[in-house]
Design an enzyme around this catalytic site. Structure first.
Site, mmCIF file in Angstrom:
data_model
loop_
_atom_site.group_PDB
_atom_site.id
_atom_site.type_symbol
_atom_site.label_atom_id
_atom_site.label_comp_id
_atom_site.label_asym_id
_atom_site.label_seq_id
_atom_site.Cartn_x
_atom_site.Cartn_y
_atom_site.Cartn_z
ATOM 1 N N SER A 32 3.861 -2.285 -6.145
ATOM 2 C CA SER A 32 4.503 -3.054 -5.065
ATOM 3 C C SER A 32 4.360 -4.568 -5.165
ATOM 4 O O SER A 32 4.899 -5.285 -4.320
ATOM 5 C CB SER A 32 3.959 -2.602 -3.710
ATOM 6 O OG SER A 32 4.565 -1.391 -3.351
ATOM 7 N N LYS A 35 7.498 -6.429 -4.856
ATOM 8 C CA LYS A 35 8.151 -6.843 -3.603
ATOM 9 C C LYS A 35 8.137 -8.366 -3.413
ATOM 10 O O LYS A 35 8.972 -8.898 -2.676
ATOM 11 C CB LYS A 35 7.531 -6.124 -2.412
ATOM 12 C CG LYS A 35 7.834 -4.620 -2.404
ATOM 13 C CD LYS A 35 7.319 -3.936 -1.159
ATOM 14 C CE LYS A 35 7.678 -2.465 -1.113
ATOM 15 N NZ LYS A 35 6.708 -1.596 -1.773
ATOM 16 N N SER A 89 4.193 -3.044 3.051
ATOM 17 C CA SER A 89 4.694 -2.539 1.766
ATOM 18 C C SER A 89 5.650 -1.359 1.947
ATOM 19 O O SER A 89 5.620 -0.395 1.186
ATOM 20 C CB SER A 89 3.532 -2.154 0.847
ATOM 21 O OG SER A 89 3.905 -2.386 -0.493
ATOM 22 N N LYS A 194 -0.370 -9.806 -1.755
ATOM 23 C CA LYS A 194 0.401 -8.572 -1.887
ATOM 24 C C LYS A 194 -0.432 -7.545 -2.625
ATOM 25 O O LYS A 194 -1.039 -7.839 -3.642
ATOM 26 C CB LYS A 194 1.718 -8.814 -2.663
ATOM 27 C CG LYS A 194 2.666 -7.604 -2.666
ATOM 28 C CD LYS A 194 3.304 -7.372 -1.309
ATOM 29 C CE LYS A 194 3.844 -5.962 -1.147
ATOM 30 N NZ LYS A 194 2.815 -4.950 -0.838
#
Length: 245
Positions: A32, A35, A89, A194
């Protein structure tokens, strides 16, 4: 570098000096952390962030069958989808942002390739917007470049450095929490963050933070679990305090 993560990097922001590194040039899945790239590409298109978008059947993860708290048919603003994608997420939110991109998914994919080139990332490949695909790969060194680029977007910095927020989904307020438990924790000064996880990628984390008064970018790829990922981050922070004392 005595961390559990198989790939790690700590960069001094501004100078780009490598403070610590471990296998930082190996190409591996980034889950992720993708992202951040999705968010930049969406924001680059300057869409109306208050426009409502709807989660569609094609936003459902058929690859990993990952859990989602957003139902098909759920309606939210593009900004709400961005917050869900970056903070909690949420894969369906990220998929919907890419699908509703100008020119659809094909337009989004083209824009991602252009973004990879413009950031000078020669070891990064992005196949889709969520990070669920193991074909989304990069290196710790290039993830640091992605994090640095993402930090130049005030929206991304603000969203990912919030501990929690309230986001309207179907017109009803929903509380979302940052997947990085260090955000807002005592003693941590995090400006961008993140996390990521798939079986192939292991536990991943990138963040920009201030440690001992110095801004640094931290990347951890393929740690053996959430607890290890947090322990690695704490170890790095202790090392930096010694380094700058």
């Amino acid at each position: 570098m005595p961390v559990n993560a198989k790939h790690a990097l700590v960069l001094e922001d501004g100078t780009g000096k490598v403070l610590m590194e471990k296998n930082a040039d190996a190409v591996v899945p980034i889950a992720s952390l993708t992202k951040l790239m999705t968010a930049m590409v969406v924001l680059d298109a300057k869409p109306d962030m208050n426009e409502k978008i709807r989660i569609a059947q094609e936003d459902v993860d058929t690859l990993k069958h990952s859990a989602s708290r957003v139902r098909v048919g759920a309606e939210m603003t593009r900004l709400a989808a961005l917050k869900l994608a970056l903070m909690s997420s949420e894969n369906r939110a990220a998929a919907a942002l890419a699908r509703t991109y100008p020119g659809g998914l094909a337009g989004f994919t083209q824009a991602v390739q252009a973004k990879i080139r413009s950031l000078g990332l020669s070891h990064t490949a992005i196949a889709e917007p969520t990070g669920l695909s193991p074909a989304n790969t990069s290196t710790a060194m290039e993830v640091a470049k992605i994090a640095n680029a993402a930090a130049r977007y005030p929206e991304i910095s603000q969203i990912t450095s919030d501990k929690k927020d309230v986001v309207p989904v179907n017109g009803r307020p929903r509380e979302v929490h940052n997947t990085n438990r260090l955000v807002g924790a005592k003693g941590w000064d995090i400006q961008l963050s993140k996390t990521g996880y798939t079986e192939e990628a292991g536990r991943c984390l990138t963040m920009r933070m201030t440690s001992a008064g110095k801004p640094v970018t931290v990347v951890l790829l393929d740690a053996d679990g959430s607890a290890q990922r947090l322990r690695d981050a704490a170890k790095i922070r202790q090392s930096l305090a010694k380094l700058h004392s």
